[in-house]
Design an enzyme around this catalytic site. Structure first.
Site: not given
Lengths: 337, 334
Positions: B37, B68, B91, B93-94, B137
């Site tokens: 992205e 993702e 991130f 977190d993703f 995040h």
């Protein structure tokens, strides 16, 4: 929406022009080989000779064979938990398949994959997958790779209608459409998401889903190998011309349960329904009737083909039963390349 | 035992080092490409990839939708068929959004196929709290990936290591998850102009010492080095070991250091519970037990979601002061 309408008879006849008798007989042989293979898988399960479970492709043979016959040997496929038919149709060997199903070291994956993970890069098979929709990313990535390498290969992503519930399928369809990737999403609709009729868990129109991404959608009688083959050939031509992905709905039926152990099925589907499909829509009978009706083969020819296929399957089982298990030292091999 | 610290005529930032590694590998091998992205014109929110699309075009630096799972899955298929994708997960977190593709597909394809298929791909992502970005995040999820056989996990802590390790990751035949500390992107350090790579599974002794071993990863390496400076004033000589990769792990260098000093603290920004600190502490306990003068101590992030308020967030991550305090306690100098 007319462009997503089923083939007309004329279009189909055009696409089938020039298909030699031998090719139809080869398709018949592949289909009956898959049928006989799955019968033996069931027997191995019932005889407690096969570890674990297997998901039989019986009843759906025309779908895998019609599609794979329209592909080049180096075209890619990804397959599913119900993948034996796809793997065989794409060129896998019966004996190495059985060896894998029995966990033997001579199997396709050295006994480390089993029924749901047959992979055979030599025949373009990037692997069956035990995650529903698990092949969607891989097949689309293979199409991206083929396009970037300019190889002219196409990629076929087989999945059942159960995978329509997986979000990743729509993520990759979106990218395939954006980037005009040569991938066919083949939705084999055998009506049941495991033990649940698909209509109970699938909202809206199935065809509207690819349409939302501007992906060409074709629908075909998955019990008629001639229709499947003709349709796939046309679709593959479009893909090789760089016109982007396609979505092919192959309407079919699985004769057995979700897996070999699923024998009491009355709570989700009736015996009558099963008998009706077998009596009226059997893919082997449909092709046999056409072949004999057209005078392309007589009963003796078809029996000879069946005998040959069954002998290959029997020999494959024998090979696999006699094959050795992997050595203990195999257990930590191939974790990393 | 130790790799010499980086010596070079010039200093560049961590972000520049990452970018340089990518550019060099993309020039070297046309199969290498970047997918993610806002990687192209935007160059990612951290501007790590700025300028790459200008050199390599959108064919090789490709913006994806916010999907993702989808683009990671596409990278797996591309890697299996001759390309070498570098996936950008904006991130850390993703990562959970792409977990099926990484854990069930990429990590297992080689093994499940009996060695016939390979997935030479890199997943570049980040870790690190204290950016006031709250719980979705700020996570450091490398322990999750380190748990999965089939994956390699890289945690560079300097610009020099980032460049050398990323080049190795791109050339590796396996799926590699590469975690960058997002607070470190502007950190400068010596990076030679010439070609070099750093092998996986070789820990770097970031500082020599004799009284206590501080094993620290990624963002915590600077914290450990700062703690060592504090301790020096107290007359405690701390050795700082940076494993650089959690998979493969250079257990030998870590254990040898612990044997030498007799005391060890493991510092890592992942959650302490079931984390990297627990794993490395047990490696030390098993390998150096009879040489230890004190129990091995773990210092990870608190086992809470990362809070937003600075007053709370700063409590959750180990600091140099707290590491020094723990080290003094282990050395009986409280």
């Amino acid at each position: 929406m007319r462009r997503t309408a089923p083939r007309t008879e004329t279009q189909q006849a055009d696409a089938l022009q020039g298909v030699a008798r031998e090719q139809w007989l080869a398709m018949y042989e592949q289909m009956i080989k898959i049928r006989a293979f799955e019968e033996q898988v069931n027997e191995l399960y019932r005889g407690a000779k096969m570890p674990g479970l297997a998901h039989l492709y019986t009843g759906q043979e025309a779908s895998a064979v019609g599609i794979c016959q329209a592909l080049r040997p180096d075209d890619y496929i990804t397959s599913t938990h119900r993948g034996h038919g796809h793997c065989l149709a794409k060129g896998a060997r019966v004996d190495l398949m059985f060896a894998e199903l029995l966990g033997k070291v001579s199997g396709y994956c050295r006994g480390k994959g089993g029924s749901m993970h047959i992979a055979d890069p030599q025949s373009g098979n990037l692997g069956a997958n035990a995650i529903v929709g698990g092949g969607a990313g891989i097949a689309t990535g293979a199409a991206l790779s083929a396009k970037r390498r300019g190889s002219g290969q196409v990629s076929v992503c087989f999945f059942g209608e159960g995978a329509l519930g997986q979000g990743v399928l729509y993520e990759v369809m979106n990218m395939a459409a954006l980037w005009k990737l040569p991938v066919i999403y083949v939705c084999e609709n055998n009506l049941y998401n495991e033990y649940t009729h698909y209509s109970e868990v699938t909202a809206g129109e199935l065809r509207a889903r690819p349409a939302a991404f501007g992906i060409q959608c074709v629908e075909v009688d998955g019990q008629d190998v001639r229709a499947v083959y003709a349709t796939t050939r046309r679709v593959v031509e479009r893909l090789r011309a760089g016109e982007g992905p396609a979505f092919l709905i192959s309407n079919t039926y699985r004769y057995f349960g979700h897996h070999v152990g699923d024998v009491n099925r009355a709570y989700y589907r009736s015996k009558e329904e099963e008998l009706d499909w077998k009596a009226r829509r059997d893919p082997l009978a449909i092709l046999a009737d056409w072949l004999t009706g057209e005078g392309l083969a007589d009963a003796g020819t078809l029996e000879e083909i069946e005998r040959r296929a069954r002998a290959e399957v029997a020999a494959g089982v024998e090979f696999a039963l006699a094959a050795p298990y992997p050595d203990p030292g195999e257990v930590d091999q191939h974790v990393y390349a | 035992m130790s790799m010499p610290s980086a010596v070079a005529d010039r200093e560049i930032t961590f972000a520049q080092a990452v970018r340089e590694a990518l550019a060099e590998e993309m020039r070297r091998d046309p199969a290498v490409f970047i997918l993610g992205e806002d990687v192209a014109e935007a160059g990612t929110p951290f501007k790590v990839l700025s300028g790459l699309v200008e050199e390599f075009g959108t064919e090789r630096v490709t913006d994806t939708p916010i999907s993702e799972a989808g683009f990671t899955g596409i990278a797996v298929g591309a890697a299996m068929t001759g390309l070498r994708p570098v996936v950008d997960i904006m991130f850390g977190d993703f990562l959970p959004l792409a977990m099926d593709q990484i854990v069930n597909q990429a990590a297992k394809v080689h093994y499940m196929s009996g060695g016939k298929l390979r997935v030479p791909m890199v997943v570049r992502t980040n870790l690190g709290a204290t950016r006031r970005s709250a719980a979705q995040h700020s996570q450091s999820l490398h322990a999750l990936l380190s748990h999965i056989p089939g994956l390699k996990v890289v945690l560079p802590s300097t610009p020099y290591d980032a460049k050398g390790l990323l080049k190795t990751a791109i050339r590796d035949e396996n799926p590699v998850v590469f975690f960058e500390d997002k607070l470190m992107f502007h950190l400068k350090g010596p990076v030679p102009e010439g070609e070099y790579t750093i092998p996986f599974g070789v820990a770097d002794v970031k500082r020599q010492g004799t009284d206590i071993t501080l094993v620290a990863t990624s963002s915590m390496v600077q914290v450990a080095l700062a703690a060592a400076q504090i301790l020096e004033k107290d007359g405690i000589s701390a050795e700082v070991i940076d494993p650089r990769t959690t998979v493969p792990l250079d257990a030998r260098t870590i254990v040898e250091s612990a044997k030498k000093t007799g005391r060890a603290i493991v510092v890592d920004e992942g959650h302490e519970r079931y984390g990297v600190t627990a794993e490395i502490a047990s490696v030390i306990a098993e390998g150096a037990f009879y040489h230890l003068d004190a129990p091995v101590k773990r210092m990870g992030a608190m086992d809470v979601p990362v809070p937003f308020s600075p007053a709370l967030e700063d409590l959750t991550v180990p600091t140099a002061e707290r590491v020094a305090e723990a080290a003094r306690a282990l050395c009986g100098r409280t």
